[in-house]
Scaffold this active site. Structure first.
Site, PDB file in Angstrom:
ATOM      1  N   ASP A 115     119.631  67.752  21.473  1.00  0.00           N
ATOM      2  CA  ASP A 115     119.974  68.188  20.106  1.00  0.00           C
ATOM      3  C   ASP A 115     121.471  68.465  20.025  1.00  0.00           C
ATOM      4  O   ASP A 115     122.129  68.676  21.047  1.00  0.00           O
ATOM      5  CB  ASP A 115     119.159  69.425  19.685  1.00  0.00           C
ATOM      6  CG  ASP A 115     119.491  70.669  20.498  1.00  0.00           C
ATOM      7  OD1 ASP A 115     119.676  70.533  21.736  1.00  0.00           O
ATOM      8  OD2 ASP A 115     119.565  71.768  19.920  1.00  0.00           O
ATOM      9  N   GLU A 185     118.626  73.524  22.198  1.00  0.00           N
ATOM     10  CA  GLU A 185     119.658  74.329  22.842  1.00  0.00           C
ATOM     11  C   GLU A 185     120.612  74.931  21.827  1.00  0.00           C
ATOM     12  O   GLU A 185     121.035  76.083  21.959  1.00  0.00           O
ATOM     13  CB  GLU A 185     120.449  73.470  23.853  1.00  0.00           C
ATOM     14  CG  GLU A 185     121.215  74.294  24.903  1.00  0.00           C
ATOM     15  CD  GLU A 185     122.637  74.695  24.485  1.00  0.00           C
ATOM     16  OE1 GLU A 185     123.205  75.566  25.146  1.00  0.00           O
ATOM     17  OE2 GLU A 185     123.160  74.139  23.500  1.00  0.00           O
ATOM     18  N   THR A 347     135.158  86.065 -12.175  1.00  0.00           N
ATOM     19  CA  THR A 347     135.306  87.509 -11.986  1.00  0.00           C
ATOM     20  C   THR A 347     133.933  88.139 -11.869  1.00  0.00           C
ATOM     21  O   THR A 347     133.378  88.639 -12.827  1.00  0.00           O
ATOM     22  CB  THR A 347     136.074  88.107 -13.166  1.00  0.00           C
ATOM     23  OG1 THR A 347     135.489  87.608 -14.366  1.00  0.00           O
ATOM     24  CG2 THR A 347     137.532  87.696 -13.118  1.00  0.00           C
TER      25      THR A 347
END
Lengths: 489, 489
Positions: A115, A185, A347
């Site tokens: 992986d 892993e 905002t």
């Protein structure tokens, strides 16, 4: 009588010893020749493997992860392994294979992971992360292969498959070998512990051989003898229960981003020390002698800064860069997000802010201890006005291999054979939490014989792996098998 | 003689005064009746307008912004405005229209904005942000319309278009009126200043009428007499020139997220005061008398906390919530991002971390002053090990309207007529930077007669606008025109 004895000796020599010696010497030469002759094909096969986007952190790549497991199994079979199996787990499958030549001989268990890390930020890649390209670089005048997983860890575990193939084809495998190539892993090897427990017999071995680390540099090859552990948490700070207009509410409500920044900002003091209560309680005190020894690996701050474009170094007072990245624990925010992050100005006071925070551990800290201390400390420093959630992710134990152990000595000798120069022990800052797990469940030490470089950009855009690193690795591995078997006899 | 005089008086009364009086009384009644009769259509027209995703912050919505300008222009024309024009600007267009009945009469300039805030986080909306839905809520038993822009500001400026239509259809418009409905309010009205400068003559007026604020609540209607200013900056902290593996480099390099958090965390001290050097130098000292007066608007901390699901309030020591959100300046992080923010765990030290930081200003701070002070301070506190970039966004001046000004009194009286109760002045915490701009360029005061509520969730998911607020607004506006014209005569 003397003549007779001489004759017997000569016959014995010719009939028994000479062919044995001959066969041995001739075979290792043959193995190394086989490797030379098949270099191009090895590279082409690796390129195909790197095209599979086996990202374990993102469920969207589930199919690619499974495809990659299939490809690894096929390679193992073709190389000559028996009992090849794609073992299902609660998570991603683990690919197993073995070659048992004599139960009385030692057994090497090769570990790797198929992986890879997520590729983002994708826009910073110069070529597609899953479209491997070989390009020359300053450090790699002979070329390096650019792709996610090229160094971490596909390019590295694949060396073992090819070295095994070479030993099988030239008939010199000196001991038993087993392979487990896992697919989790990068997300904490969550299924591996269970798999080891359930398959203790099947995985029984004398040593675990792993290539998932780096050399100090090409001029100074090293075997990694230390790794840091890991504690990883995700935190969430909630202020109001919905996003608010920062004009109408600003000044009167806790802004979760401001609060999170204040909390995180307080975790490291002005001497670079982590303020989590009790954090240093169990940290190994490294002797002055060992510190002097380790600092022989020349620490070049200017080159280090230049390589990563840093304006300045920063870290715990009283330690060199080498020490800060190996024998000292750390705390890093790996990700932070909250509020408006698009173009322009908005905002808003967001309802929530988040961060991923990891700590690297050294002997004798444990992830349970440190995660617990972090959670307590973080809760303590949170103001009453906010809600706090801390979710621990996976952790890992730190690891040390003594530099007089046979496992280390075999690796050192093997690499010295391939590189033609002295190989030193090196304590790395990274984590391979499973080394502690292997020791605990299988009772065997791990040898971290990695061939990457710190410049490989693993976990970053434009990850790459030098072709000469790839080939040096394949060359070294048969020597490791040879010397380890000899040392264990 | 007496008889003759009596006859003349009677004739005069019948021929001149009675019809005048009659006409006036009858017309305002007729206007209010017209509004009542057309309520449903007004709502349906607003719903159509809210379907247009006119997000100005994101260039992806450029076409929707233009579509929305066209729709506004069409409404103005249909309501009876002359000279309707979609005025191009360097940014989004401004829609203009007017009705000049007599150059000697006063002129009211109605301002509004047809652009809206981005809708994200989109997943928190219960119905589509651009698929308006009318639903009953606890606060709005008669129903509220849920959509982005419903309160801010489409629902509010649309009241003016409909009130104008009603005055035109019932023939009672008592003075001249001009409209400018812009498309960049949510991104700082960047093109408006230039437009005002270039069209001073065309926009000449006596007062500016704006509905883009809130009532204190439904029980206590208010006219907004104060607004905070705004200073908005985006900051970028760069550590290494690429993402690094946190194991291999952690401890020795400045992590830009940790550094940014530390910097932001230091901007507010433990008394809730902003630490930017010189930040409070020019802050208006509000008299004790005024503070006592303003705190008559009952400040209910428990209800306030409950409404937004807060665990606790937080703010500058020594001030009430009402004061913290009106007469005191603030500093809020509106967005922060950096590193890995996806699922799972990634052990990375990112190259860069970012934040959007805004400050609300009070009289007599100016955005230039505060932005300058912020930039200097932020540079000063940045460690030498990182590169820092600070980019100012738009800013805005704070604004105050005296509570004895005719502009305020006309609005107060108009709303008292519509609500049937006393209307008080109120200083809001939000910013409408253009109020200062109007005063400077056109020499006219702005009246902030807004009909929203603080619970409208403007700038947030599930923004909504009460139907009764919408209708009360349409009812109030013709009274404002009447009273303002009378006060100016």
């Amino acid at each position: 009588m003397l003549h007779k004895l001489w004759s017997i000796f000569c016959i014995a020599f010719i009939q028994i010893l000479l062919p044995l010696l001959n066969q041995k010497i001739y075979s290792m030469l043959e193995t190394q020749n086989y490797i030379k002759e098949n270099k191009q094909r090895f590279l082409e096969e690796l390129i195909e493997l790197l095209k599979i986007a086996s990202v374990s952190a993102d469920p969207a790549y589930k199919n690619e992860v499974l495809d990659c497991a299939e490809a690894v199994a096929k390679h193992l079979k073709n190389a000559g392994a028996d009992q090849v199996e794609i073992c299902t787990t609660p998570g991603n499958p683990i690919v197993f294979g073995e070659k048992i030549i004599d139960k009385k001989l030692p057994t090497v268990l090769v570990y790797g992971h198929y992986d890879v890390q997520p590729a983002d930020p994708i826009e910073l890649w110069k070529s597609g992360p899953f479209e491997p390209v070989v390009k020359k670089t300053e450090i790699h005048p002979e070329g390096a292969i650019f792709a996610r997983g090229s160094a971490d860890d596909k390019g590295q575990f694949f060396m073992h498959l090819k070295a095994f193939e070479a030993m099988m084809k030239t008939n010199i495998l000196p001991c038993n070998v087993k392979f487990i190539i896992e697919g989790e892993e990068e997300v904490g090897s969550v299924s591996l512990a269970g798999f080891l427990e359930e398959n203790k017999e099947k995985l029984a071995c004398d040593v675990i051989l792993i290539s998932d680390t780096s050399l100090y540099n090409m001029e100074q090859p090293t075997v990694t003898t230390g790794l840091r552990g890991l504690s990883y948490v995700e935190v969430e700070v909630e202020g109001p229960n919905r996003d608010l207009h920062s004009g109408l509410y600003g000044g009167a409500v806790p802004n979760p981003i401001n609060v999170l920044c204040q909390m995180i900002g307080s975790l490291i003091d002005d001497k670079g020390r982590i303020t989590v209560e009790g954090f240093y309680d169990n940290v190994e005190t490294v002797s002055d002698a060992e510190r002097t020894e380790m600092n022989k690996l020349k620490d070049n701050p200017e080159a280090y800064k230049q390589e990563i474009g840093l304006k300045g170094l920063q870290g715990e007072e009283g330690y060199t860069t080498l020490e800060r990245t190996s024998i000292r624990p750390t705390l890093d925010v790996n990700g932070i997000w909250g509020g408006y992050t698009g173009e322009g100005a908005k905002t808003v006071i967001p309802s929530k802010a988040f961060a991923k925070i990891s700590m690297r551990l050294v002997p004798y800290q444990t992830p349970e201890e440190i995660t617990g201390k972090f959670v307590n400390h973080f809760k303590k420093i949170a103001p009453d006005s906010v809600k706090l959630k801390v979710t621990p992710h996976h952790g890992g134990m730190p690891y040390v291999l003594k530099s007089d152990a046979p496992e280390f000595l075999a690796a050192k000798k093997a690499m010295e054979k391939a590189f033609g120069k002295e190989v030193l022990p090196f304590r790395s800052g990274g984590s391979i939490p499973i080394t502690a797990l292997f020791e605990q469940v299988l009772g065997a030490k791990s040898v971290l014989m990695g061939f990457g470089l710190s410049t490989d950009a693993i976990h970053s855009p434009n990850e790459h792996y030098g072709l000469s690193n790839f080939y040096k690795g394949i060359e070294s591995i048969p020597y490791f098998f040879k010397y380890y078997t000899e040392l264990k006899k």
